[in-house]
Scaffold this motif. Structure first.
Motif, short mmCIF file in Angstrom:
data_model
loop_
_atom_site.label_atom_id
_atom_site.label_comp_id
_atom_site.label_asym_id
_atom_site.label_seq_id
_atom_site.Cartn_x
_atom_site.Cartn_y
_atom_site.Cartn_z
N GLY A 28 23.08 36.77 40.61
CA GLY A 28 23.20 37.78 39.56
C GLY A 28 23.57 37.20 38.21
N GLY A 29 24.01 35.94 38.20
CA GLY A 29 24.42 35.31 36.94
C GLY A 29 25.70 35.88 36.37
N TYR A 30 26.56 36.44 37.24
CA TYR A 30 27.79 37.07 36.76
C TYR A 30 28.81 36.01 36.38
N THR A 31 29.54 36.27 35.32
CA THR A 31 30.49 35.27 34.81
C THR A 31 31.95 35.66 34.99
N HIS A 32 32.22 36.96 35.17
CA HIS A 32 33.61 37.40 35.34
C HIS A 32 33.61 38.63 36.26
N ILE A 33 34.28 38.49 37.38
CA ILE A 33 34.28 39.53 38.41
C ILE A 33 35.54 40.39 38.31
N PHE A 34 35.34 41.68 38.34
CA PHE A 34 36.45 42.64 38.39
C PHE A 34 36.65 43.00 39.85
N VAL A 35 37.74 42.51 40.45
CA VAL A 35 38.02 42.76 41.86
C VAL A 35 38.86 44.03 41.99
N CYS A 36 38.25 45.05 42.53
CA CYS A 36 38.89 46.36 42.66
C CYS A 36 39.42 46.48 44.10
N ILE A 59 34.67 30.71 39.86
CA ILE A 59 34.18 31.98 39.31
C ILE A 59 35.38 32.77 38.79
N LYS A 60 35.35 33.13 37.53
CA LYS A 60 36.46 33.87 36.93
C LYS A 60 36.56 35.28 37.54
N PHE A 61 37.79 35.74 37.68
CA PHE A 61 37.97 37.10 38.20
C PHE A 61 39.28 37.69 37.70
N THR A 62 39.33 38.99 37.69
CA THR A 62 40.54 39.76 37.40
C THR A 62 40.75 40.74 38.52
N VAL A 63 41.97 40.83 39.04
CA VAL A 63 42.27 41.76 40.14
C VAL A 63 42.87 43.04 39.57
N TYR A 64 42.29 44.16 39.95
CA TYR A 64 42.84 45.48 39.62
C TYR A 64 43.24 46.14 40.93
N ASP A 65 44.53 46.36 41.14
CA ASP A 65 44.99 46.88 42.43
C ASP A 65 45.87 48.12 42.31
N ALA A 82 41.05 48.40 32.13
CA ALA A 82 41.25 47.02 32.59
C ALA A 82 39.93 46.26 32.64
N PHE A 83 38.86 46.93 33.05
CA PHE A 83 37.53 46.30 33.10
C PHE A 83 37.10 45.87 31.69
N LYS A 84 37.27 46.78 30.74
CA LYS A 84 36.88 46.47 29.36
C LYS A 84 37.72 45.33 28.79
N GLU A 85 39.00 45.35 29.10
CA GLU A 85 39.91 44.34 28.53
C GLU A 85 39.56 42.93 28.99
N CYS A 86 39.17 42.79 30.27
CA CYS A 86 38.87 41.44 30.78
C CYS A 86 37.42 41.03 30.55
N LYS A 87 36.62 41.96 30.04
CA LYS A 87 35.21 41.70 29.72
C LYS A 87 34.43 41.21 30.94
N ALA A 88 34.66 41.88 32.05
CA ALA A 88 33.94 41.56 33.28
C ALA A 88 32.49 42.03 33.18
N ASP A 89 31.65 41.49 34.05
CA ASP A 89 30.25 41.92 34.07
C ASP A 89 29.77 42.30 35.47
N ALA A 90 30.68 42.32 36.44
CA ALA A 90 30.34 42.77 37.79
C ALA A 90 31.63 43.15 38.50
N ILE A 91 31.48 43.93 39.56
CA ILE A 91 32.62 44.41 40.35
C ILE A 91 32.46 43.95 41.80
N ILE A 92 33.57 43.52 42.38
CA ILE A 92 33.64 43.39 43.84
C ILE A 92 34.73 44.35 44.30
N ILE A 106 34.55 53.73 38.15
CA ILE A 106 34.69 52.78 37.03
C ILE A 106 33.31 52.27 36.62
N GLY A 107 32.53 51.84 37.60
CA GLY A 107 31.22 51.28 37.31
C GLY A 107 30.28 52.26 36.63
N ILE A 108 30.35 53.52 37.03
CA ILE A 108 29.52 54.56 36.41
C ILE A 108 29.94 54.83 34.98
#
Length: 381
Positions: A28-36, A59-65, A82-92, A106-108
């Protein structure tokens, strides 16, 4: 109108399936993952099974728990920020229905900012864009949120849950790894497993059921009746069987809807914070009893899938009762309570009113009056 099936673009199944995450992220070429995920999964090291993979592969990631068991509007709003702040481009999304439902909302909203008011997503929201690319990794065997077009959010202020149905929210990739489910405690395994059974049975008798979804639902009922007891005992084969069963049920009900059981269960969760799977399981025999005269020969096939012998020699009344009895026995065997002592007689009218307004109710095979719903709730007291 044509029947429709919406499924993941890709799904991976089996022990070790989480290792496929890296290939999907790279493709997917994702550079920053938002881990929900949720705080308990972080605390007990379950989320780390995914984040360690990301870290190992740089792979860069930010955890939102910050997600509650019944995720709230506030959880979604905080997640969007939180997604906007970390400038993520995909969610796990790692977790059960709570994590995945939050991730869907969040994704929608990220890709459809005109729906920033979370309440505007209720029902069939006319979103134009698919959600943020999402990989769903379930840690429970029940909700099947990784393969559905539905999600449920709690409106704390109005003491209600609302259902959102949107083909744009389905995760792109589902990772069904039974090893991710092995840390589930016995009670949660039982509750989520009975939620999956409710999905399969309600999906099989719903108004919109058709041949393709019937195939999914009957197979799911069969697998759950065979494997849930062993999954509760934390046996590997039981975990494996339930991981597959709940996904198959999701392939069906996501596309045809549910019924009165889920409508009532959402109401119990909103008013008393009753765990969703427990609410579904407690109500399932009651709802089946209410619906049985409007199901033709379908309870015979439910009974057969549950392992009941000699169903073809039974009368219609006998096989309907046998199907309900088999569901009750499974529920008892895995420790689901039959009563909910938090329900108050004075609450019954508002509970019934909310259930009849729930998005799952129209799929029920027959209509229900407010008095009939009150009577069904009263059976739990």
């Amino acid at each position: 109108m044509a029947d429709r099936i919406v499924l993941n673009s890709i799904s991976y199944h089996g022990a070790g399936a989480i290792n496929e995450i890296i290939g999907e992220v790279n493709r997917g070429g994702y550079t920053h993952i938002f881990v929900c995920t949720d705080p308990d999964l972080v605390k007990f090291g379950v989320t780390a099974k995914v984040t360690d993979l990301l870290q190992k592969n740089n792979i860069k990631f930010t955890v939102y728990d910050k997600i509650k068991p019944n995720p709230t509007i506030q959880n979604v709003q905080d997640g969007v920020a939180a997604f906007k702040e970390c400038k993520a481009d995909a969610i796990i999304a790692v977790g059960g229905g709570s994590s995945m439902d939050t991730a869907k909302a969040i994704g929608i909203i990220i890709t459809n900012p005109e729906f920033a008011d979370v309440r505007s997503l209720e029902g069939l929201a006319p979103t134009k864009n698919h959600a943020v690319p999402t990989i769903a990794v379930p840690t429970t065997a029940g909700t099947a949120a990784e393969v559905t077009i539905n999600y449920v959010i709690t409106d704390v202020e109005k003491q209600r849950k609302f259902v959102c149905v949107d083909p744009n929210d389905i995760p792109d990739v589902a990772i069904i790894d039974p090893d991710m489910m092995s840390s589930m405690p016995k009670g949660l395994t039982a509750a989520t497993g009975m939620d999956a059974l409710t999905h399969a049975i309600e999906g099989y008798i719903t108004r919109a059921a058709w041949e393709l979804t019937d195939m999914f639902h009957l197979e799911a009922i069969k697998l759950i009746s065979q494997h849930l007891r062993d999954a509760v005992a934390n046996k590997p084969e039981g975990r494996k069987g339930m991981a597959m069963a709940q996904y198959i049920a999701g392939m069906g009900f996501s596309n045809v809807g549910l019924g009165i059981d889920h409508a009532m269960a959402h109401t119990l969760s909103a008013h008393y914070d009753t765990p969703h799977g427990v609410a579904c399981a407690m109500l399932l025999p009651i709802a089946m009893e209410f619906n049985k005269e409007h199901t033709g020969e379908r309870y015979r096939e439910i009974a057969r899938a549950m392992g009941v012998k000699n169903v073809d020699s039974m009368s219609q009344s006998e096989y309907r009762d046998a199907a309900i009895a088999a569901v009750k026995k499974l529920s008892e065997d895995v420790g689901i309570p039959a009563k909910n002592d938090r329900i108050k007689e004075e609450d019954l009218e508002i509970l019934a009113k909310d259930a009849l307004a729930d998005a799952c109710y129209p799929g029920n095979p027959c209509e229900a009056t407010k008095e009939q719903v009150i009577d069904m709730f009263r059976k739990l007291i």
